[in-house]
Motif scaffolding. Structure first.
Motif, PDB file in Angstrom:
ATOM      1  N   PHE A  17      12.326  61.506 -24.506  1.00 56.32           N
ATOM      2  CA  PHE A  17      12.240  61.218 -23.075  1.00 56.32           C
ATOM      3  C   PHE A  17      12.296  62.477 -22.210  1.00 56.32           C
ATOM      4  O   PHE A  17      11.333  62.818 -21.525  1.00 56.32           O
ATOM      5  CB  PHE A  17      13.328  60.221 -22.684  1.00 56.32           C
ATOM      6  CG  PHE A  17      13.434  60.007 -21.210  1.00 56.32           C
ATOM      7  CD1 PHE A  17      12.369  59.466 -20.515  1.00 56.32           C
ATOM      8  CD2 PHE A  17      14.565  60.369 -20.520  1.00 56.32           C
ATOM      9  CE1 PHE A  17      12.453  59.280 -19.156  1.00 56.32           C
ATOM     10  CE2 PHE A  17      14.654  60.195 -19.161  1.00 56.32           C
ATOM     11  CZ  PHE A  17      13.594  59.649 -18.471  1.00 56.32           C
ATOM     12  N   PHE A  36       8.583  52.846 -23.920  1.00 52.54           N
ATOM     13  CA  PHE A  36       9.778  52.032 -24.106  1.00 52.54           C
ATOM     14  C   PHE A  36       9.736  51.337 -25.468  1.00 52.54           C
ATOM     15  O   PHE A  36      10.719  51.317 -26.206  1.00 52.54           O
ATOM     16  CB  PHE A  36       9.771  50.994 -22.990  1.00 52.54           C
ATOM     17  CG  PHE A  36      11.110  50.588 -22.506  1.00 52.54           C
ATOM     18  CD1 PHE A  36      12.026  51.531 -22.105  1.00 52.54           C
ATOM     19  CD2 PHE A  36      11.447  49.256 -22.431  1.00 52.54           C
ATOM     20  CE1 PHE A  36      13.260  51.147 -21.637  1.00 52.54           C
ATOM     21  CE2 PHE A  36      12.682  48.867 -21.967  1.00 52.54           C
ATOM     22  CZ  PHE A  36      13.586  49.807 -21.568  1.00 52.54           C
ATOM     23  N   PHE A  37       8.558  50.803 -25.800  1.00 55.18           N
ATOM     24  CA  PHE A  37       8.390  50.081 -27.059  1.00 55.18           C
ATOM     25  C   PHE A  37       8.623  51.015 -28.241  1.00 55.18           C
ATOM     26  O   PHE A  37       9.390  50.701 -29.155  1.00 55.18           O
ATOM     27  CB  PHE A  37       6.976  49.485 -27.103  1.00 55.18           C
ATOM     28  CG  PHE A  37       6.683  48.694 -28.332  1.00 55.18           C
ATOM     29  CD1 PHE A  37       7.282  47.468 -28.538  1.00 55.18           C
ATOM     30  CD2 PHE A  37       5.814  49.171 -29.288  1.00 55.18           C
ATOM     31  CE1 PHE A  37       7.020  46.732 -29.675  1.00 55.18           C
ATOM     32  CE2 PHE A  37       5.538  48.440 -30.432  1.00 55.18           C
ATOM     33  CZ  PHE A  37       6.146  47.216 -30.622  1.00 55.18           C
ATOM     34  N   VAL A  61      15.139  49.893 -33.892  1.00 51.66           N
ATOM     35  CA  VAL A  61      15.288  48.757 -34.798  1.00 51.66           C
ATOM     36  C   VAL A  61      14.903  49.112 -36.228  1.00 51.66           C
ATOM     37  O   VAL A  61      15.457  48.548 -37.170  1.00 51.66           O
ATOM     38  CB  VAL A  61      14.489  47.510 -34.334  1.00 51.66           C
ATOM     39  CG1 VAL A  61      15.064  46.962 -33.060  1.00 51.66           C
ATOM     40  CG2 VAL A  61      13.031  47.806 -34.194  1.00 51.66           C
ATOM     41  N   LEU A  62      13.974  50.057 -36.413  1.00 55.61           N
ATOM     42  CA  LEU A  62      13.590  50.377 -37.788  1.00 55.61           C
ATOM     43  C   LEU A  62      14.563  51.370 -38.420  1.00 55.61           C
ATOM     44  O   LEU A  62      14.935  51.245 -39.572  1.00 55.61           O
ATOM     45  CB  LEU A  62      12.175  50.946 -37.849  1.00 55.61           C
ATOM     46  CG  LEU A  62      11.027  49.973 -37.611  1.00 55.61           C
ATOM     47  CD1 LEU A  62       9.709  50.671 -37.861  1.00 55.61           C
ATOM     48  CD2 LEU A  62      11.144  48.749 -38.497  1.00 55.61           C
ATOM     49  N   LEU A  63      14.951  52.397 -37.661  1.00 54.50           N
ATOM     50  CA  LEU A  63      15.719  53.491 -38.268  1.00 54.50           C
ATOM     51  C   LEU A  63      17.182  53.484 -37.862  1.00 54.50           C
ATOM     52  O   LEU A  63      17.950  54.331 -38.293  1.00 54.50           O
ATOM     53  CB  LEU A  63      15.093  54.836 -37.894  1.00 54.50           C
ATOM     54  CG  LEU A  63      13.607  54.979 -38.215  1.00 54.50           C
ATOM     55  CD1 LEU A  63      13.072  56.279 -37.674  1.00 54.50           C
ATOM     56  CD2 LEU A  63      13.375  54.912 -39.706  1.00 54.50           C
ATOM     57  N   GLY A  64      17.567  52.571 -36.998  1.00 53.47           N
ATOM     58  CA  GLY A  64      18.965  52.529 -36.576  1.00 53.47           C
ATOM     59  C   GLY A  64      19.180  53.362 -35.330  1.00 53.47           C
ATOM     60  O   GLY A  64      18.429  54.285 -35.050  1.00 53.47           O
ATOM     61  N   ASN A 118      12.190  51.883 -28.884  1.00 54.38           N
ATOM     62  CA  ASN A 118      12.989  50.820 -29.461  1.00 54.38           C
ATOM     63  C   ASN A 118      12.515  50.434 -30.847  1.00 54.38           C
ATOM     64  O   ASN A 118      13.299  49.907 -31.630  1.00 54.38           O
ATOM     65  CB  ASN A 118      13.025  49.630 -28.509  1.00 54.38           C
ATOM     66  CG  ASN A 118      13.865  49.960 -27.307  1.00 54.38           C
ATOM     67  OD1 ASN A 118      15.072  50.117 -27.439  1.00 54.38           O
ATOM     68  ND2 ASN A 118      13.243  50.147 -26.165  1.00 54.38           N
ATOM     69  N   VAL A 119      11.253  50.709 -31.165  1.00 51.77           N
ATOM     70  CA  VAL A 119      10.820  50.541 -32.548  1.00 51.77           C
ATOM     71  C   VAL A 119      11.648  51.473 -33.422  1.00 51.77           C
ATOM     72  O   VAL A 119      12.146  51.092 -34.487  1.00 51.77           O
ATOM     73  CB  VAL A 119       9.324  50.861 -32.702  1.00 51.77           C
ATOM     74  CG1 VAL A 119       8.966  51.059 -34.158  1.00 51.77           C
ATOM     75  CG2 VAL A 119       8.494  49.748 -32.129  1.00 51.77           C
ATOM     76  N   GLY A 136       5.382  51.195 -20.714  1.00 54.50           N
ATOM     77  CA  GLY A 136       5.719  50.146 -21.669  1.00 54.50           C
ATOM     78  C   GLY A 136       5.610  50.639 -23.097  1.00 54.50           C
ATOM     79  O   GLY A 136       6.487  50.379 -23.926  1.00 54.50           O
ATOM     80  N   VAL A 137       4.543  51.375 -23.398  1.00 52.79           N
ATOM     81  CA  VAL A 137       4.358  51.884 -24.763  1.00 52.79           C
ATOM     82  C   VAL A 137       5.517  52.803 -25.127  1.00 52.79           C
ATOM     83  O   VAL A 137       6.076  52.720 -26.226  1.00 52.79           O
ATOM     84  CB  VAL A 137       3.027  52.648 -24.876  1.00 52.79           C
ATOM     85  CG1 VAL A 137       2.914  53.319 -26.215  1.00 52.79           C
ATOM     86  CG2 VAL A 137       1.865  51.729 -24.658  1.00 52.79           C
TER      87      VAL A 137
END
Lengths: 396, 595
Positions: free
Chosen positions: A314, A196-197, A204-207, A200-201, A193-194
């Protein structure tokens, strides 16, 4: 006192579940008969070895003469590899392998101390590469990158180390510390989970797009010849940095008090605590050191490939974990050696083993080769090439 | 310390923990800033909840002070202590948390106005500043935010001060307004199916969101309905529980039959979008039920579960499509399905056999590796003669049944087909769970060594879990390829495995109802890896939310939303024992042992 009571209770409850007094010695499995699964495993092991041997044989045949009947039969278009080509592949593989080795250290250390796979470690590496991208681009905008390259590089490496160390430590504090002592798979799922999070952080922050590093000065990317190898300067930098970091880590773990504490905690947490070692602090240090190594590896990735995207962490993460397993988990020298051998294997195996066997488009199968190496090692020698170093509890 | 000293001696928990409040204020500030920089306020501003008053963009920021204040106010009441009486100081603490959260945003606004960090941070834009300052000047915006934060923080803290009943009323009202607004697409579709356009026109604004009148109506209904039926449902439930076993069984059967009939009739009242949505949910229910067998029942963490989905999908495509490059028998779908099930089962055995002896965490990574290897093989040029490489396989025909064809262009038929297979999967999982095999799985999950000592053949049992999981996933893959009509390696990323895992864990590992609820809530509302959910605007944030949800669930509620009783006991064994010990409920045998 309370803790001790509860500890006693837990033991009691296990025996209650057991019901009767059945001995649960892990090393004495009751089954001695050979199951079909074991036969199947043997077949797979033999198949692996046969493919490798056959590929090598075909490779040798093709190297002697691409037109000889065996090589022709397996792969009609066989051309053979020239020595410089092979050396080039090997150097590329080793440079990447050194990077995997640096990431693998983090996996190995955390596994040694806490006994779980920190799946999100690959993302710490990605954060390092991302922060390196941001700082180096800012420096390039300010016009410093070209003029004072070495200074800039040092600055970029230090910021990236700081940031990825911070990410690793925060991760431990928020996600893993509350789960200490939970069933084995729970922290693993949390770390997925971390991971994945964090990916995606970054989106959303850097595009979502790929971002590139500024171009390197020409004197760095030039080819140099060294010991009969033509090595690009960047790869040389990668290999050297990895060697220096590894030496530093070895010094930290083997020669300092902190390192001694880490080894003690890895051996047995409870006794280490009784000996006056602050277990929590040692675990945080472990995460921090792993994070720092991942930060360095992130910059090396930037230098090698000059492009970074949110999924960057990954595959190298999984491969680095494979490297840690290949070298024997918990074993730091093993992690580095595992990284180097995995890098070399995935760079050369497609052309050395698969191409002579007549497989098309072999370069697409590089990642598959890396996974196959992991599976092979786990089937043939699950404790890794150099042996694992784990506490009694974790060796389940 | 002996057990007697733990007897209840009524001590009140100490007063407000100010340190904790300050920490939550900081967390609130950081979360608000993160949400703002992640682009949620701007990205979600288009979707309104209540038409001119509240948009989802603002909601994404407004929940922070409220929830933080509520969380900070909640205190664990230890056994033997009484909860302390709350007073105005608690409200003050909530207010501080609200102010802190809003303070973060104000700081961000000031920074956005004075610096330009657009380069790395894509959402650092004047648009965000405008939105945050309500299109007015910075000062006015800042004041409004501080005021809002204060009010919401105090409200959040008030949830602990007000009487319990009132709080739960408020919660129902707020949640039902939110739910009705979120479910808009679905509800309008359903109501139009019943010819109730007038109602939807009254409740919903034309371009999304509730009208103010509609919101008030929903709130009023949410207040009145529980008052009218609240106690009656409880009575009926108690009556049913009180019935003798035979009759209770019959009642349950009738209930089951009625709900099955309703589900079968439902698609005919739904439009295309809602049917499509439910078909997607159904596909994921199938996948999640399969993974539930592997992870939930047998306790094997399989991260390459997508491999079986891929094998199912690709085998169907090869067997049915006339465009399949290598081998193209063009079988009808039902016959192909039999072959698919057999092949996927064999692949399950082949993947399962080498990994079955590994430790749990190695197994997870190796199955992940297998998942990737299978995708890479489908993608590779080497096998493109069979599977089409990156071009995939196109022109897969639908499913021919007597009355018509099930195809992606007709979502209703797809939904019905999925429903049939879901029913099969649910029945199979339910029967398996209570069978000898199911009990063996659970024994292995609890302790493998003990299970082996008790005579369970662990190897075969674990392999069976792999095979059953693989077969359930292959159903989903077969329907997926018939539904979409074409198949590409990009549909089978590792992401899919993780999303299915999140669905199983959020729903409740090892619980069929939980898994279905998880799929409905997550896939239905947020959407699957490529499939849109009800909140289409969320598509760029859904993976972020999945990740956060997975971590949060593991930390706070590892047993899931709809927990399985036995699994809960396993996960919280220590706490249960601790409680029992504190209450002095442990047998005398054990106590002797303790001393």
């Amino acid at each position: 006192m309370l803790v001790l009571h509860l500890g006693g209770l837990r033991c009691k409850s296990t025996t209650v579940i057991l019901g009767t007094a059945v001995a649960t010695r892990r090393d004495a499995k009751p089954t001695s008969r050979v199951l079909w699964v074991d036969r199947f495993l043997t077949v797979i092991r033999i198949a692996f070895v046969v493919v490798i041997a056959f590929g090598l044989l075909a490779f040798i045949a093709q190297q002697i003469d691409p037109q000889n009947p065996l090589a022709r039969w397996l792969n009609p278009d066989a051309t053979g590899l020239t020595a410089p080509q092979f050396k080039g592949l090997l150097v590329t593989g080793l440079a990447q392998g050194a990077m995997y080795g640096l990431i693998a250290l983090g996996y190995s250390m955390v596994y040694g101390v806490l006994g779980f796979i920190n799946f999100a470690h690959g993302e710490v590496f990605m954060v390092g590469a991302m922060s390196g991208m941001i700082t180096s681009n800012k420096l390039a905008d300010a016009g410093l990158w070209e003029d004072a390259f070495l200074f800039c590089l040092a600055f970029v490496v230090i910021t990236s180390i700081l940031i990825s160390t911070a990410v690793a430590v925060i991760m431990e504090r928020i996600a893993y510390r509350p789960l200490r002592g939970a069933p084995r798979l729970i922290p693993l799922i949390t770390s997925i989970g971390v991971s994945f999070f964090l990916q995606n952080v970054s989106v959303v922050l850097l595009g979502p797009g790929a971002k590139s590093y500024p171009s390197l000065p020409t004197w760095l990317s030039q080819k140099r010849s060294l010991l009969g190898f033509e090595i690009e300067g960047t790869k040389l930098v990668v290999l050297l940095t990895a060697a220096v970091s590894m030496a530093g880590l070895w010094f930290l773990v083997e020669r300092t008090k902190t390192g001694k504490a880490m080894r003690a905690v890895a051996e047995d947490k409870e006794i280490a605590a009784l000996m006056g070692i602050d277990v929590n602090r040692t675990i945080v240090t472990t995460f921090a050191v792993g994070g720092a190594m991942a930060g360095v590896a992130g910059i090396l990735w930037g230098i090698l490939f000059r492009s970074v995207i949110h999924t960057t962490g990954f595959l190298p993460g999984i491969k680095a974990f494979s490297a840690a397993v290949v070298g024997g988990i918990g074993n730091l020298g093993g992690a580095m050696a595992g990284g180097l051998s995995l890098g070399a294997a995935e760079a050369t195996a497609p052309l050395v083993l698969l191409e002579p066997l007549g497989v098309d488009g072999v370069s697409q199968l590089r990642d598959a080769v890396a996974f196959a190496v992991l599976i092979f090692v786990l089937l043939v020698r699950p404790s890794g090439l150099f042996g694992e170093r784990l506490s009694e509890d974790d060796r389940a | 310390m002996t057990a007697t000293s733990a007897n209840p001696s009524m001590v009140e928990t100490p007063g407000v923990a100010w340190r904790k409040q300050i920490r939550f204020a900081l967390i609130g500030a950081l979360s608000s800033v993160f949400i703002a920089l992640a682009g949620m306020p701007v990205g979600l501003d288009g979707r309104s909840i209540i038409q001119p008053v509240l948009s989802m963009g603002f909601l994404s920021l407004l929940w922070v002070p409220f929830v933080m204040a509520t969380l900070a106010g909640s205190e664990v009441v230890l056994e033997g202590m009484t909860a302390r009486t709350r007073d105005s100081r608690d409200l003050l603490a909530g207010g501080i948390i609200g102010l802190g959260s809003a303070g973060g945003l104000v700081l961000l606004m000031v920074l956005i106005q004075n610096f330009n960090l657009r380069d790395p941070l894509v959402n650092w834009s004047p648009q965000l500043l405008n939105l945050l300052s309500f299109n007015r000047s910075l000062g006015v915006g800042a004041l409004l935010w501080l005021l809002l934060g204060l009010i919401l923080g105090v409200l959040g803290a008030a949830m602990h001060v007000l009487p319990k009943k009132l709080c739960s009323r408020i919660r129902t009202v707020v949640l039902s307004v939110l739910a009705v607004s979120v479910l808009e697409t679905f509800l309008t579709d359903l109501l139009e199916g019943f010819g109730l356009e007038a109602l939807t026109d009254f409740v919903y604004y034309k371009r999304g969101g509730l009208e103010v009148g509609g919101a008030l109506l929903v709130a009023a209904l949410a207040l009145i309905i529980p008052l009218l039926v609240g106690t009656r449902i409880k009575d009926v439930k108690e009556q049913v529980v009180g019935l003798p076993a035979e009759e209770r069984k019959r009642v349950n059967l009738i209930l089951l039959a009625v709900s099955a009939a309703l589900l079968l009739v439902l698609p005919f009242f739904l439009g295309k979008i809602a049917n499509e949505l439910l078909a997607n949910v159904g596909l994921f229910v199938l996948l999640a039920l399969g993974l539930n067998v592997v992870v939930g029942l047998a306790g094997i963490l399989d991260l390459g579960y997508v491999a079986f989905f891929a094998v199912g999908g690709y085998t169907t495509a090869v067997l049915t499509s006339p465009n399949s490059p290598g081998f193209s028998p063009e079988l009808p779908w039902p016959i192909a399905l039999i072959v698919v099930v057999v092949i996927t089962g064999i692949v399950g055995l082949f993947i399962g056999a080498p990994v079955i002896r590994m430790r749990g965490d190695y197994l997870a990574i190796v199955t992940l590796g297998f998942g990737e290897i299978i995708r890479l093989l489908f993608l590779s040029d080497w096998l493109s003669g069979w599977f089409g490489g990156a071009q995939g396989i196109t022109n897969i025909p639908g499913v021919e049944v007597g009355i018509g064809t099930v195809k992606g262009t007709d979502p209703r038929s797809v939904f019905l087909l999925v429903l049939v297979f879901c029913a099969i999967a649910i029945y199979v999982s339910w029967r398996l769970e209570n069978s000898r095999l199911g009990r063996a799985w659970m024994a292995i999950r609890e302790d493998e060594d003990v299970a082996e000592a008790m005579g369970v053949n662990t190897t075969n049992t674990k392999l069976m879990a792999f095979v059953v999981g693989a077969v359930l996933a292959s159903f989903s893959g077969a329907i997926f390829s018939a539904k979409v009509g074409s198949i590409f390696p990009t549909s089978f990323l590792m992401l899919v495995s993780i999303i299915i895992l999140v669905v199983v864990i959020v729903g409740g590992m090892g619980n069929i109802a939980g898994v279905i609820v998880g799929a409905l809530v997550l896939i239905g509302v947020l959407g699957g890896p490529k499939q849109p959910g009800l909140l289409q605007e969320f598509s760029q944030f859904k993976l972020l939310i999945y990740g956060a949800l997975l971590v949060w669930m593991m930390l706070k509620r590892p047993e899931g939303l709809v927990p399985n009783v036995r699994r809960t006991r396993e996960l919280h064994q220590e706490e249960f024992l601790q409680d029992a010990w504190l209450k002095g409920e442990i047998d005398t045998d054990d106590q002797e042992d303790l001393q």
